[in-house]
Design a protein around this motif. Structure first.
Motif, short mmCIF file in Angstrom:
data_model
loop_
_atom_site.label_atom_id
_atom_site.label_comp_id
_atom_site.label_asym_id
_atom_site.label_seq_id
_atom_site.Cartn_x
_atom_site.Cartn_y
_atom_site.Cartn_z
N UNK A 51 0.83 -1.21 0.00
CA UNK A 51 0.00 0.00 0.00
C UNK A 51 0.86 1.25 0.00
N UNK A 52 1.95 1.23 0.78
CA UNK A 52 2.86 2.38 0.80
C UNK A 52 3.50 2.60 -0.57
N UNK A 53 3.94 1.52 -1.21
CA UNK A 53 4.57 1.62 -2.53
C UNK A 53 3.58 2.17 -3.55
N UNK A 54 2.33 1.69 -3.48
CA UNK A 54 1.30 2.18 -4.41
C UNK A 54 1.03 3.66 -4.18
N UNK A 55 0.95 4.08 -2.93
CA UNK A 55 0.69 5.48 -2.61
C UNK A 55 1.83 6.37 -3.12
N UNK A 56 3.06 5.91 -2.93
CA UNK A 56 4.21 6.68 -3.42
C UNK A 56 4.21 6.75 -4.94
N UNK A 57 3.92 5.64 -5.58
CA UNK A 57 3.85 5.62 -7.04
C UNK A 57 2.79 6.55 -7.57
N UNK A 58 1.65 6.59 -6.89
CA UNK A 58 0.56 7.48 -7.31
C UNK A 58 0.96 8.95 -7.18
N UNK A 59 1.76 9.25 -6.17
CA UNK A 59 2.19 10.64 -5.97
C UNK A 59 3.15 11.10 -7.05
N UNK A 60 4.00 10.21 -7.53
CA UNK A 60 4.97 10.63 -8.54
C UNK A 60 4.46 10.44 -9.96
N UNK A 61 3.33 9.75 -10.12
CA UNK A 61 2.84 9.46 -11.47
C UNK A 61 2.57 10.72 -12.28
N UNK A 62 2.14 11.79 -11.66
CA UNK A 62 1.81 13.01 -12.38
C UNK A 62 2.98 13.96 -12.55
N UNK A 63 4.13 13.61 -12.01
CA UNK A 63 5.29 14.50 -12.11
C UNK A 63 5.91 14.32 -13.49
N UNK A 64 6.18 15.44 -14.15
CA UNK A 64 6.79 15.36 -15.46
C UNK A 64 7.88 16.40 -15.60
N UNK A 65 8.70 16.20 -16.60
CA UNK A 65 9.74 17.16 -16.92
C UNK A 65 9.82 17.30 -18.43
N UNK A 66 10.50 18.32 -18.88
CA UNK A 66 10.65 18.55 -20.31
C UNK A 66 12.11 18.30 -20.68
N UNK A 67 12.31 17.51 -21.73
CA UNK A 67 13.67 17.17 -22.15
C UNK A 67 13.83 17.46 -23.64
N UNK A 68 15.04 17.81 -24.09
CA UNK A 68 15.27 17.98 -25.53
C UNK A 68 15.12 16.64 -26.25
N UNK A 69 14.82 16.70 -27.53
CA UNK A 69 14.55 15.48 -28.29
C UNK A 69 15.68 14.47 -28.19
N UNK A 70 16.93 14.91 -28.20
CA UNK A 70 18.04 13.95 -28.20
C UNK A 70 18.17 13.20 -26.86
N UNK A 71 17.45 13.65 -25.83
CA UNK A 71 17.47 12.94 -24.54
C UNK A 71 16.15 12.21 -24.25
N UNK A 72 15.24 12.22 -25.22
CA UNK A 72 13.90 11.67 -24.98
C UNK A 72 13.79 10.16 -25.23
N UNK A 73 14.76 9.55 -25.86
CA UNK A 73 14.69 8.12 -26.17
C UNK A 73 14.52 7.27 -24.92
N UNK A 74 13.56 6.35 -24.98
CA UNK A 74 13.31 5.44 -23.87
C UNK A 74 12.44 6.01 -22.76
#
Length: 198
Positions: free
Chosen positions: A11-34
């Motif tokens: 339950x703790x792992x799921x709660x932590x995963x849910x908290x970070x699921x919406x976090x995003x960042x912006x990266x240049x195209x050459x770093x976006x692979x994978x």
């Protein structure tokens, strides 16, 4: 008690995963692979963004024969500065901007050039081998949905669609905690031991 601890840990792992699921960042195209696309990838403008030639050959105006504009025969890239009058033609290559006044593209393999006079035994229809603006996508069209794994094809599409960077899901830091001595990092495992696979 152990079952309760295991379920609580899950339950703790799921709660932590849910908290970070919406976090995003912006990266240049050459770093976006994978990485994982965090928002829909949309076309920033129509694709193609202007009318282009679908074939190597000649942009023509009218039914022919056509007078080839020699100033542009050796430089298809200059076609964007040409305005074709009826009965005129200009050399083009696949993907190049077609001159104003173009009614069709005459494929090079269907053409005959004698001096500056261009002709063809084929009858051209208006619009033949012209790729109008927006035939692949309109501005705002979704090209890849959020959640897509970014591989070379999607990244190339993003570049063609006018993007220099992409929003991706943040990568959480992960730490491994070993609570026993059964995992070894070198040598041969004895009964009850395993080699670390990382």
């Amino acid at each position: 008690m152990e079952d309760h601890q295991w379920e609580a840990a899950r339950a703790d792992a799921h709660a932590l995963g849910s908290r970070i699921a919406g976090i995003r960042e912006t990266v240049p195209l050459h770093l976006a692979g994978g990485r994982i696309l965090a928002a829909d990838l949309t076309a920033a403008y129509p694709m193609p963004h202007c009318a282009t030639s679908a074939m190597d050959g000649y942009a023509v105006n009218g039914t022919g024969p056509w007078k080839l504009l020699r100033a542009h025969a050796a430089n298809p890239a200059a076609a964007d500065r040409v305005v074709l009058a009826a009965g005129e033609a200009s050399a083009v290559v696949t993907g190049s901007l077609i001159p104003e006044g173009t009614t069709a593209i005459l494929r090079v393999e269907h053409s005959t050039l004698q001096g500056s006079l261009l002709s063809s035994e084929r009858t051209l229809r208006a619009g033949d081998d012209i790729r109008p603006s927006g035939t692949e996508a309109s501005a705002g069209d979704v090209l890849a949905a959020a959640g897509t794994l970014l591989r070379a094809g999607v990244i190339a599409t993003a570049a063609v669609a006018g993007h220099d960077e992409l929003p991706v899901a943040a990568v959480p830091p992960v730490h491994l905690v070993f609570t026993g001595d059964e995992v070894i990092t070198s040598g041969h495992p004895t009964p009850g031991q395993v080699r670390d696979g990382f």
